[in-house]
Design an enzyme around this catalytic site. Structure first.
Site, PDB file in Angstrom:
ATOM      1  N   TYR A 183     -19.598  -6.830 -33.154  1.00 55.79           N
ATOM      2  CA  TYR A 183     -19.450  -6.057 -31.923  1.00 55.79           C
ATOM      3  C   TYR A 183     -20.757  -6.053 -31.133  1.00 55.79           C
ATOM      4  O   TYR A 183     -20.768  -6.270 -29.916  1.00 55.79           O
ATOM      5  CB  TYR A 183     -19.023  -4.634 -32.281  1.00 55.79           C
ATOM      6  CG  TYR A 183     -18.897  -3.694 -31.123  1.00 55.79           C
ATOM      7  CD1 TYR A 183     -17.799  -3.743 -30.272  1.00 55.79           C
ATOM      8  CD2 TYR A 183     -19.866  -2.721 -30.883  1.00 55.79           C
ATOM      9  CE1 TYR A 183     -17.674  -2.857 -29.214  1.00 55.79           C
ATOM     10  CE2 TYR A 183     -19.756  -1.833 -29.831  1.00 55.79           C
ATOM     11  CZ  TYR A 183     -18.656  -1.902 -28.999  1.00 55.79           C
ATOM     12  OH  TYR A 183     -18.541  -1.020 -27.949  1.00 55.79           O
ATOM     13  N   SER A 186     -21.402  -9.352 -29.330  1.00 56.86           N
ATOM     14  CA  SER A 186     -20.601  -9.542 -28.120  1.00 56.86           C
ATOM     15  C   SER A 186     -21.125  -8.687 -26.974  1.00 56.86           C
ATOM     16  O   SER A 186     -21.112  -9.121 -25.812  1.00 56.86           O
ATOM     17  CB  SER A 186     -19.130  -9.209 -28.397  1.00 56.86           C
ATOM     18  OG  SER A 186     -18.941  -7.848 -28.722  1.00 56.86           O
ATOM     19  N   TYR A 217     -21.074   7.212 -28.157  1.00 54.06           N
ATOM     20  CA  TYR A 217     -19.868   7.539 -28.927  1.00 54.06           C
ATOM     21  C   TYR A 217     -18.957   8.411 -28.062  1.00 54.06           C
ATOM     22  O   TYR A 217     -19.280   9.548 -27.746  1.00 54.06           O
ATOM     23  CB  TYR A 217     -20.288   8.255 -30.207  1.00 54.06           C
ATOM     24  CG  TYR A 217     -19.178   8.672 -31.134  1.00 54.06           C
ATOM     25  CD1 TYR A 217     -17.968   7.986 -31.191  1.00 54.06           C
ATOM     26  CD2 TYR A 217     -19.362   9.764 -31.987  1.00 54.06           C
ATOM     27  CE1 TYR A 217     -16.962   8.378 -32.065  1.00 54.06           C
ATOM     28  CE2 TYR A 217     -18.372  10.162 -32.870  1.00 54.06           C
ATOM     29  CZ  TYR A 217     -17.170   9.469 -32.901  1.00 54.06           C
ATOM     30  OH  TYR A 217     -16.183   9.864 -33.768  1.00 54.06           O
ATOM     31  N   THR A 220     -12.548   8.647 -27.785  1.00 51.51           N
ATOM     32  CA  THR A 220     -11.267   7.953 -27.698  1.00 51.51           C
ATOM     33  C   THR A 220     -10.629   7.929 -29.083  1.00 51.51           C
ATOM     34  O   THR A 220     -11.317   8.002 -30.107  1.00 51.51           O
ATOM     35  CB  THR A 220     -11.442   6.512 -27.199  1.00 51.51           C
ATOM     36  OG1 THR A 220     -12.214   5.769 -28.157  1.00 51.51           O
ATOM     37  CG2 THR A 220     -12.157   6.484 -25.854  1.00 51.51           C
ATOM     38  N   GLU A 221      -9.321   7.811 -29.104  1.00 54.29           N
ATOM     39  CA  GLU A 221      -8.602   7.819 -30.380  1.00 54.29           C
ATOM     40  C   GLU A 221      -9.080   6.700 -31.296  1.00 54.29           C
ATOM     41  O   GLU A 221      -9.302   6.907 -32.495  1.00 54.29           O
ATOM     42  CB  GLU A 221      -7.101   7.672 -30.125  1.00 54.29           C
ATOM     43  CG  GLU A 221      -6.255   7.671 -31.382  1.00 54.29           C
ATOM     44  CD  GLU A 221      -4.774   7.499 -31.101  1.00 54.29           C
ATOM     45  OE1 GLU A 221      -4.010   7.221 -32.047  1.00 54.29           O
ATOM     46  OE2 GLU A 221      -4.380   7.637 -29.923  1.00 54.29           O
TER      47      GLU A 221
END
Length: 291
Positions: A183, A186, A217, A220-221
Protein backbone atom coordinates in the site's frame (compact mmCIF):
# COMPACT_ATOMS: atom_id res chain seq x y z
CA UNK A 1 22.04 23.47 17.13
CA UNK A 2 20.46 26.68 18.40
CA UNK A 3 19.95 27.78 14.82
CA UNK A 4 18.15 24.54 13.96
CA UNK A 5 15.85 24.87 16.97
CA UNK A 6 15.10 28.49 16.06
CA UNK A 7 14.30 27.48 12.49
CA UNK A 8 11.95 24.71 13.66
CA UNK A 9 10.19 27.07 16.05
CA UNK A 10 9.77 29.61 13.26
CA UNK A 11 8.29 26.95 10.99
CA UNK A 12 5.89 25.83 13.70
CA UNK A 13 4.74 29.39 14.41
CA UNK A 14 4.28 30.00 10.70
CA UNK A 15 2.17 26.89 10.20
CA UNK A 16 0.09 27.60 13.30
CA UNK A 17 -0.60 31.12 12.06
CA UNK A 18 -1.49 29.83 8.61
CA UNK A 19 -3.79 27.11 9.95
CA UNK A 20 -5.77 29.34 12.29
CA UNK A 21 -5.85 32.59 10.35
CA UNK A 22 -6.22 31.53 6.71
CA UNK A 23 -9.32 33.14 5.20
CA UNK A 24 -9.98 31.17 2.03
CA UNK A 25 -13.66 30.40 1.62
CA UNK A 26 -15.35 28.11 -0.87
CA UNK A 27 -17.96 29.45 -3.29
CA UNK A 28 -20.45 26.59 -3.32
CA UNK A 29 -22.39 28.12 -6.20
CA UNK A 30 -19.32 27.72 -8.40
CA UNK A 31 -19.83 23.95 -8.20
CA UNK A 32 -23.47 23.99 -9.31
CA UNK A 33 -23.77 22.20 -12.65
CA UNK A 34 -20.17 20.95 -12.60
CA UNK A 35 -19.52 17.40 -13.78
CA UNK A 36 -17.85 15.08 -11.28
CA UNK A 37 -16.58 11.49 -11.48
CA UNK A 38 -15.84 9.88 -8.11
CA UNK A 39 -14.27 6.42 -7.85
CA UNK A 40 -14.58 4.09 -4.87
CA UNK A 41 -17.83 5.82 -3.98
CA UNK A 42 -20.24 3.10 -2.86
CA UNK A 43 -19.18 3.45 0.79
CA UNK A 44 -16.81 5.31 3.07
CA UNK A 45 -15.04 8.50 2.12
CA UNK A 46 -15.99 8.31 -1.56
CA UNK A 47 -19.67 8.10 -0.64
CA UNK A 48 -19.36 11.17 1.58
CA UNK A 49 -17.50 13.10 -1.13
CA UNK A 50 -20.34 12.29 -3.53
CA UNK A 51 -22.84 13.67 -1.02
CA UNK A 52 -20.83 16.89 -0.62
CA UNK A 53 -20.84 17.52 -4.36
CA UNK A 54 -24.53 16.57 -4.51
CA UNK A 55 -25.42 19.21 -1.91
CA UNK A 56 -23.82 21.82 -4.17
CA UNK A 57 -25.87 20.80 -7.20
CA UNK A 58 -23.23 19.02 -9.28
CA UNK A 59 -23.79 16.37 -11.94
CA UNK A 60 -22.32 13.21 -10.44
CA UNK A 61 -21.12 9.85 -11.67
CA UNK A 62 -20.03 7.29 -9.10
CA UNK A 63 -18.28 3.98 -9.55
CA UNK A 64 -17.29 0.99 -7.42
CA UNK A 65 -17.69 -2.77 -7.60
CA UNK A 66 -21.00 -3.18 -5.74
CA UNK A 67 -23.98 -2.27 -7.91
CA UNK A 68 -26.71 -2.21 -5.27
CA UNK A 69 -24.78 0.14 -3.01
CA UNK A 70 -24.03 2.42 -5.96
CA UNK A 71 -27.74 2.60 -6.71
CA UNK A 72 -28.47 3.56 -3.12
CA UNK A 73 -25.77 6.25 -3.07
CA UNK A 74 -26.96 7.68 -6.40
CA UNK A 75 -30.52 7.85 -5.05
CA UNK A 76 -29.33 9.68 -1.95
CA UNK A 77 -27.32 12.11 -4.10
CA UNK A 78 -30.51 13.09 -5.92
CA UNK A 79 -32.31 13.63 -2.62
CA UNK A 80 -29.49 15.92 -1.49
CA UNK A 81 -29.76 18.11 -4.57
CA UNK A 82 -27.51 16.67 -7.27
CA UNK A 83 -28.31 17.94 -10.76
CA UNK A 84 -28.06 14.32 -11.91
CA UNK A 85 -26.56 11.10 -10.56
CA UNK A 86 -25.21 8.25 -12.66
CA UNK A 87 -23.41 5.07 -11.64
CA UNK A 88 -21.45 2.23 -13.16
CA UNK A 89 -20.10 -0.89 -11.49
CA UNK A 90 -16.46 -1.54 -12.31
CA UNK A 91 -13.38 -3.35 -11.04
CA UNK A 92 -10.33 -1.09 -11.00
CA UNK A 93 -8.07 -4.13 -11.00
CA UNK A 94 -8.83 -4.24 -14.73
CA UNK A 95 -7.25 -1.28 -16.52
CA UNK A 96 -9.59 -1.64 -19.48
CA UNK A 97 -12.51 -1.24 -17.08
CA UNK A 98 -10.91 1.89 -15.65
CA UNK A 99 -10.56 3.30 -19.15
CA UNK A 100 -14.21 2.51 -19.92
CA UNK A 101 -15.41 4.22 -16.74
CA UNK A 102 -13.69 7.48 -17.63
CA UNK A 103 -14.99 7.38 -21.18
CA UNK A 104 -18.54 6.59 -20.04
CA UNK A 105 -18.44 9.44 -17.53
CA UNK A 106 -17.47 11.94 -20.22
CA UNK A 107 -20.31 10.73 -22.45
CA UNK A 108 -23.00 10.63 -19.76
CA UNK A 109 -22.00 13.90 -18.12
CA UNK A 110 -21.21 15.71 -21.35
CA UNK A 111 -17.66 16.42 -20.23
CA UNK A 112 -15.79 16.45 -16.94
CA UNK A 113 -14.80 19.14 -14.43
CA UNK A 114 -13.64 17.07 -11.45
CA UNK A 115 -11.97 13.66 -11.42
CA UNK A 116 -11.87 12.34 -7.85
CA UNK A 117 -9.66 9.26 -7.50
CA UNK A 118 -10.49 7.54 -4.24
CA UNK A 119 -10.64 3.75 -4.72
CA UNK A 120 -8.25 1.35 -3.00
CA UNK A 121 -7.69 -2.39 -3.03
CA UNK A 122 -5.41 -5.23 -3.93
CA UNK A 123 -2.88 -4.65 -1.17
CA UNK A 124 -3.68 -7.69 0.94
CA UNK A 125 -3.91 -7.72 4.71
CA UNK A 126 -2.29 -5.67 7.45
CA UNK A 127 0.86 -7.46 8.53
CA UNK A 128 4.51 -8.25 7.93
CA UNK A 129 5.77 -8.56 4.36
CA UNK A 130 6.64 -12.23 3.81
CA UNK A 131 7.80 -12.13 0.21
CA UNK A 132 4.45 -12.62 -1.52
CA UNK A 133 4.39 -10.64 -4.77
CA UNK A 134 0.62 -10.87 -5.36
CA UNK A 135 -0.25 -7.98 -3.01
CA UNK A 136 2.51 -5.87 -4.56
CA UNK A 137 1.21 -6.41 -8.08
CA UNK A 138 -2.42 -6.04 -6.99
CA UNK A 139 -1.81 -2.84 -5.06
CA UNK A 140 0.26 -1.32 -7.85
CA UNK A 141 -2.49 -2.06 -10.36
CA UNK A 142 -5.47 -0.87 -8.32
CA UNK A 143 -3.93 1.94 -6.27
CA UNK A 144 -1.60 3.42 -8.88
CA UNK A 145 -1.92 2.22 -12.47
CA UNK A 146 -5.72 2.49 -12.54
CA UNK A 147 -5.45 6.07 -11.24
CA UNK A 148 -3.11 6.90 -14.11
CA UNK A 149 -5.35 5.10 -16.59
CA UNK A 150 -8.40 7.07 -15.45
CA UNK A 151 -6.42 10.30 -15.66
CA UNK A 152 -5.15 9.45 -19.13
CA UNK A 153 -8.63 8.58 -20.38
CA UNK A 154 -10.19 11.72 -18.90
CA UNK A 155 -7.35 14.11 -19.73
CA UNK A 156 -8.81 15.58 -22.93
CA UNK A 157 -12.12 16.33 -21.23
CA UNK A 158 -10.36 17.88 -18.24
CA UNK A 159 -8.17 20.00 -20.50
CA UNK A 160 -11.26 21.25 -22.30
CA UNK A 161 -12.93 22.31 -19.04
CA UNK A 162 -9.66 23.35 -17.33
CA UNK A 163 -10.78 20.98 -14.61
CA UNK A 164 -9.38 19.46 -11.46
CA UNK A 165 -7.91 16.11 -10.45
CA UNK A 166 -8.31 15.09 -6.81
CA UNK A 167 -6.10 12.25 -5.58
CA UNK A 168 -6.84 10.57 -2.26
CA UNK A 169 -3.46 9.64 -0.83
CA UNK A 170 -2.24 8.88 2.67
CA UNK A 171 0.38 9.69 5.24
CA UNK A 172 1.76 6.33 4.09
CA UNK A 173 2.63 8.07 0.82
CA UNK A 174 4.89 10.52 2.68
CA UNK A 175 6.31 8.40 5.49
CA UNK A 176 6.92 4.68 5.07
CA UNK A 177 4.72 2.72 7.47
CA UNK A 178 5.22 -0.91 8.56
CA UNK A 179 2.70 -3.66 7.83
CA UNK A 180 1.42 -1.97 4.65
CA UNK A 181 4.44 -2.22 2.37
CA UNK A 182 2.47 -2.75 -0.86
CA UNK A 183 0.00 0.00 0.00
CA UNK A 184 2.81 2.42 0.91
CA UNK A 185 4.60 1.73 -2.36
CA UNK A 186 1.49 2.55 -4.38
CA UNK A 187 0.87 5.77 -2.46
CA UNK A 188 4.47 6.91 -2.89
CA UNK A 189 4.03 6.29 -6.62
CA UNK A 190 0.86 8.39 -6.65
CA UNK A 191 2.61 11.26 -4.91
CA UNK A 192 5.43 11.22 -7.44
CA UNK A 193 3.24 10.98 -10.52
CA UNK A 194 0.71 13.63 -9.57
CA UNK A 195 3.19 16.14 -8.14
CA UNK A 196 5.07 15.84 -11.43
CA UNK A 197 1.85 16.23 -13.42
CA UNK A 198 0.97 19.35 -11.42
CA UNK A 199 4.29 20.92 -12.37
CA UNK A 200 3.72 20.09 -16.04
CA UNK A 201 0.33 21.84 -15.94
CA UNK A 202 1.98 24.90 -14.38
CA UNK A 203 4.74 25.01 -17.00
CA UNK A 204 2.08 24.92 -19.72
CA UNK A 205 0.24 27.82 -18.04
CA UNK A 206 -2.76 25.53 -17.70
CA UNK A 207 -5.51 26.32 -15.20
CA UNK A 208 -5.94 22.62 -14.50
CA UNK A 209 -5.25 21.69 -10.89
CA UNK A 210 -4.11 18.62 -8.98
CA UNK A 211 -5.09 18.31 -5.33
CA UNK A 212 -3.48 15.53 -3.29
CA UNK A 213 -5.28 14.65 -0.05
CA UNK A 214 -2.81 13.27 2.50
CA UNK A 215 -5.03 11.45 4.97
CA UNK A 216 -4.59 9.69 8.26
CA UNK A 217 -6.79 7.07 9.90
CA UNK A 218 -10.39 7.79 8.82
CA UNK A 219 -13.43 6.03 10.30
CA UNK A 220 -14.55 4.27 7.15
CA UNK A 221 -15.96 0.78 7.56
CA UNK A 222 -13.12 -0.81 5.59
CA UNK A 223 -10.36 0.99 7.49
CA UNK A 224 -11.79 0.26 10.93
CA UNK A 225 -12.36 -3.39 10.02
CA UNK A 226 -8.81 -3.76 8.71
CA UNK A 227 -6.78 -1.97 11.39
CA UNK A 228 -9.16 -1.10 14.22
CA UNK A 229 -7.68 -3.63 16.66
CA UNK A 230 -4.12 -3.15 15.42
CA UNK A 231 -3.56 0.56 16.10
CA UNK A 232 -4.10 2.71 19.17
CA UNK A 233 -5.11 5.78 17.17
CA UNK A 234 -8.59 7.31 17.11
CA UNK A 235 -10.18 7.39 13.67
CA UNK A 236 -11.19 10.79 12.30
CA UNK A 237 -14.63 11.58 10.90
CA UNK A 238 -15.17 10.61 7.26
CA UNK A 239 -17.86 13.29 6.92
CA UNK A 240 -15.53 16.06 8.10
CA UNK A 241 -12.75 14.65 5.94
CA UNK A 242 -14.98 14.69 2.86
CA UNK A 243 -15.90 18.33 3.45
CA UNK A 244 -12.24 19.31 3.70
CA UNK A 245 -11.30 17.34 0.58
CA UNK A 246 -14.07 18.92 -1.49
CA UNK A 247 -13.19 22.38 -0.20
CA UNK A 248 -9.55 21.88 -1.19
CA UNK A 249 -10.63 20.65 -4.63
CA UNK A 250 -12.89 23.64 -5.27
CA UNK A 251 -10.18 26.05 -4.09
CA UNK A 252 -7.66 24.18 -6.26
CA UNK A 253 -5.26 23.74 -3.37
CA UNK A 254 -2.23 21.58 -4.25
CA UNK A 255 -2.56 19.47 -1.11
CA UNK A 256 -4.54 18.97 2.06
CA UNK A 257 -3.66 17.17 5.28
CA UNK A 258 -6.41 15.56 7.36
CA UNK A 259 -6.43 15.45 10.29
CA UNK A 260 -4.00 18.37 9.98
CA UNK A 261 -2.30 18.14 13.37
CA UNK A 262 -2.17 14.37 13.20
CA UNK A 263 -0.12 14.39 10.00
CA UNK A 264 1.53 17.70 9.13
CA UNK A 265 3.97 17.85 12.09
CA UNK A 266 5.29 14.37 11.29
CA UNK A 267 5.74 15.24 7.62
CA UNK A 268 7.61 18.43 8.56
CA UNK A 269 9.89 16.66 11.05
CA UNK A 270 10.46 13.54 8.95
CA UNK A 271 13.70 14.78 7.36
CA UNK A 272 15.05 16.54 10.45
CA UNK A 273 14.38 13.84 13.04
CA UNK A 274 13.57 10.59 11.19
CA UNK A 275 14.44 8.36 14.14
CA UNK A 276 12.20 10.29 16.53
CA UNK A 277 9.29 10.30 14.08
CA UNK A 278 9.66 6.55 13.54
CA UNK A 279 9.69 5.84 17.29
CA UNK A 280 6.58 7.94 17.90
CA UNK A 281 4.65 6.33 15.06
CA UNK A 282 5.79 2.80 15.97
CA UNK A 283 4.17 3.20 19.38
CA UNK A 284 0.78 3.49 17.64
CA UNK A 285 0.80 -0.19 16.66
CA UNK A 286 -0.56 -3.01 18.84
CA UNK A 287 2.04 -5.59 17.88
CA UNK A 288 0.40 -8.58 19.58
CA UNK A 289 -2.52 -8.25 17.13
CA UNK A 290 -0.32 -8.13 14.03
CA UNK A 291 1.04 -11.18 12.24
Amino acid sequence: MAGVILLLLSLCVGYIAYYFFRTESMNKESVRGKRVLITGSSTGLGEQIAYEFARMGAHIMITARRLQQLQEVASQCMKLGAASAHYVASDMGNLESAQSVAQEAVVKLGGLDYLVLNHIGGSGGFGFFKGDMDPVVGSTTVNFLSYVQLTSSALSALQESQGSIVVISSMSGRIGAPFTTSYCASKFALEGFYSSLRREFALQNSKMSVTVAVLGYIDTENAVKKVGNKVSMTASSKEDCAREVVKAAVLQQPEIFYPYWGIKPFVLLRDWFPGLVAKILDKCYILENIQ
